[in-house]
Enzyme design. Structure first.
Site, PDB file in Angstrom:
ATOM      1  N   ASP A   1       0.798  -1.165  -0.272  1.00  0.00           N
ATOM      2  CA  ASP A   1       0.282   0.016  -0.320  1.00  0.00           C
ATOM      3  C   ASP A   1       0.500   1.209   0.036  1.00  0.00           C
ATOM      4  O   ASP A   1       0.592   2.109  -0.054  1.00  0.00           O
ATOM      5  CB  ASP A   1      -0.572  -0.341   1.473  1.00  0.00           C
ATOM      6  CG  ASP A   1      -1.717  -1.624   1.041  1.00  0.00           C
ATOM      7  OD1 ASP A   1      -1.644  -1.965   0.968  1.00  0.00           O
ATOM      8  OD2 ASP A   1      -3.048  -0.624   0.598  1.00  0.00           O
TER       9      ASP A   1
HETATM   10  C1  LIG Z   1      -2.014  -4.027  -5.133  1.00  0.00           C
HETATM   11  S1  LIG Z   1      -3.293  -4.508  -3.666  1.00  0.00           S
HETATM   12  C2  LIG Z   1      -2.338  -3.405  -2.531  1.00  0.00           C
HETATM   13  C3  LIG Z   1      -2.131  -4.252  -1.314  1.00  0.00           C
HETATM   14  O1  LIG Z   1      -4.054  -3.354  -1.069  1.00  0.00           O
HETATM   15  C4  LIG Z   1      -4.501  -4.297   0.034  1.00  0.00           C
HETATM   16  O2  LIG Z   1      -5.493  -4.027   0.690  1.00  0.00           O
HETATM   17  P1  LIG Z   1      -6.816  -3.563   1.139  1.00  0.00           P
HETATM   18  O3  LIG Z   1      -7.448  -5.258   0.928  1.00  0.00           O
HETATM   19  O4  LIG Z   1      -7.111  -3.265   2.390  1.00  0.00           O
HETATM   20  O5  LIG Z   1      -7.691  -2.557  -0.083  1.00  0.00           O
HETATM   21  C5  LIG Z   1      -3.362  -5.186   0.192  1.00  0.00           C
HETATM   22  O6  LIG Z   1      -3.041  -4.942   1.308  1.00  0.00           O
HETATM   23  C6  LIG Z   1      -3.166  -5.639  -1.030  1.00  0.00           C
HETATM   24  O7  LIG Z   1      -1.463  -5.554  -0.656  1.00  0.00           O
END
Ligand SMILES: CSC[C@H]1O[C@H](OP(=O)(O)O)[C@H](O)[C@@H]1O
Length: 388
Positions: free
Chosen positions: A258
């Site tokens: 992220d």
């Molecule tokens: C390519 S997605 C990057 C990242 O986003 C996800 O978090 P969330 O599902 O809470 O938006 C996850 O940390 C992924 O690795």
């Protein structure tokens, strides 16, 4: 066979797959305003750092296309656009792609030449530039992910000299596939490329409590595409590495990001850090796969990353579809059940930070970065424009 599309877009119309209903139900919500996009992102009906940025940019684009801006005069039009972008930016704080998209779009509208144009002509030119820039964010993402896949598979091939007799097994956490991006994915994109190049023996995906991106989304993508895969709970990783690393040639843990900061510290889904510690202990490579839009060189270390705290019900309650007596899934009946005493205290950070010491490689669309002799990651060669 292509994987699921998280986002469907044509100029003036945006539809977003409701990921809270997956894998049992495929329902697209029409998203036509910044408010609808904000709610969709905050509620995690769409999630994943790149997908969040794309949905925010396209929603602002759709509402502008459909005449939401009543301002006249360049200054007031730009002020309106800024207000919509600043509002969307607040939807989720940890992923940096959203912030980068907001900065790009603000810079775009300020770069439009309006000298000699009437107010109406200037407004039209600014909105056109905004829409084109937001569409470019979408278009560029798939190419970016394919490049990450290629660089990641190349790096693993260099590390392990993989042959038909020594194909590798990898683990991934959360969801970083077509449901977190515009397609192919980042960490899951490397797994797809490993499979396409005949280098993959098997993939393990973790359940990824409490939102279950792994069991609900990644498992679905892997099965959807026929990639040999096994689901484990987050708490099974240590035993899996200890008992089956040699037998299954477990070579790498590959995760998304992220936010990667200047020294390589990386914020990712909660549970990532513990996998990095386990990987190091068991001599398994730990790779972060992320587009350069997820790299934040303005933040020095992971200590400075804001970690989103999410609501308690994500731990104390779960929802799902009814399983009939014959084992079939009844998608017409979604149930929500309490799985804990609702009075218990809850700590629910959405992300954790993996220190760069535990990361072997950061794979981007511009190449794979490894630590220098100083033990730190350096991105100057990768993105010189960000260091000027
Ligand atoms: C390519 S997605 C990057 C990242 O986003 C996800 O978090 P969330 O599902 O809470 O938006 C996850 O940390 C992924 O690795």
């Amino acid at each position: 066979m292509s994987a699921l599309e998280a986002i469907k877009y044509s100029r003036g119309k945006l539809e977003v797959l409701d990921q809270l209903r997956l894998p049992h139900e495929h329902h697209y919500d029409e998203v036509s305003t910044s408010e609808e996009a904000f709610d969709c992102i905050k509620a995690m009906r769409v999630r994943g750092a790149p997908a969040i940025a794309i949905v925010a940019a396209l929603a602002a684009s759709v509402e502008l296309h459909n005449g939401s801006c009543t301002a006249t005069g360049t200054e007031d039009v730009i002020k309106y656009i800024d207000s919509r972008l600043d509002y969307l930016y607040e939807s989720r704080p940890t992923a940096v792609d959203l912030g980068n998209a907001v900065r790009l779009l603000k810079k775009t509208v300020r770069g439009v030449k309006t000298e000699g144009l009437t107010d109406a002509e200037a407004k039209e030119a600014i909105i056109k530039a905004f829409i084109e820039a937001s569409e470019e964010i979408l278009a560029k993402d798939l190419k970016t992910n394919k490049s990450i896949g290629a660089f990641g598979a190349k790096w693993l091939q260099e590390q392990y000299k993989i042959t038909d007799d020594s194909k590798i097994t990898v683990m991934t956490h959360c969801n970083t596939g077509s449901l977190a991006t515009s397609g192919h994915g980042t960490a899951l994109g490397i797994i797809r490329t490993l499979r396409d190049e005949g280098l993959l023996r098997h993939a393990y995906c973790t359940e990824t409590r409490p939102y279950n991106q792994g069991s609900r989304l990644t498992a679905f993508e892997l099965v959807h595409e026929g990639i040999p895969a096994t689901l484990v709970t987050d708490s099974m990783a240590a035993a899996l590495f200890r008992l089956r690393k040699a037998e299954e040639n477990i070579a790498a843990v590959i995760v998304g990001a992220d936010r990667v900061v200047r020294n390589g510290d990386t914020a990712n889904k909660i549970g990532t850090y513990q996998l990095a510690v386990l990987a190091k202990h068991h001599g398994i490579k730990f790779m972060v796969a992320a587009p350069t839009t997820s790299i934040d060189v303005d933040t020095e270390t992971g200590d400075d990353i804001e970690i989103e705290q999410r609501k308690r019900e994500e731990l104390t309650q779960i929802s799902g579809a009814v399983v009939n007596a014959d084992g079939s899934i009844d998608t017409s009946k979604s149930v929500r059940v309490a799985i804990a005493d609702q009075r218990i205290g809850v700590w629910n950070p959405g992300f954790d930070v993996t220190p760069h010491e535990y990361i072997d490689a950061i794979v981007t669309e511009k190449g794979t970065v490894v630590k220098g002799e100083d033990g730190k990651f350096h991105f100057e060669d990768l993105m010189p424009e960000r260091f000027q």
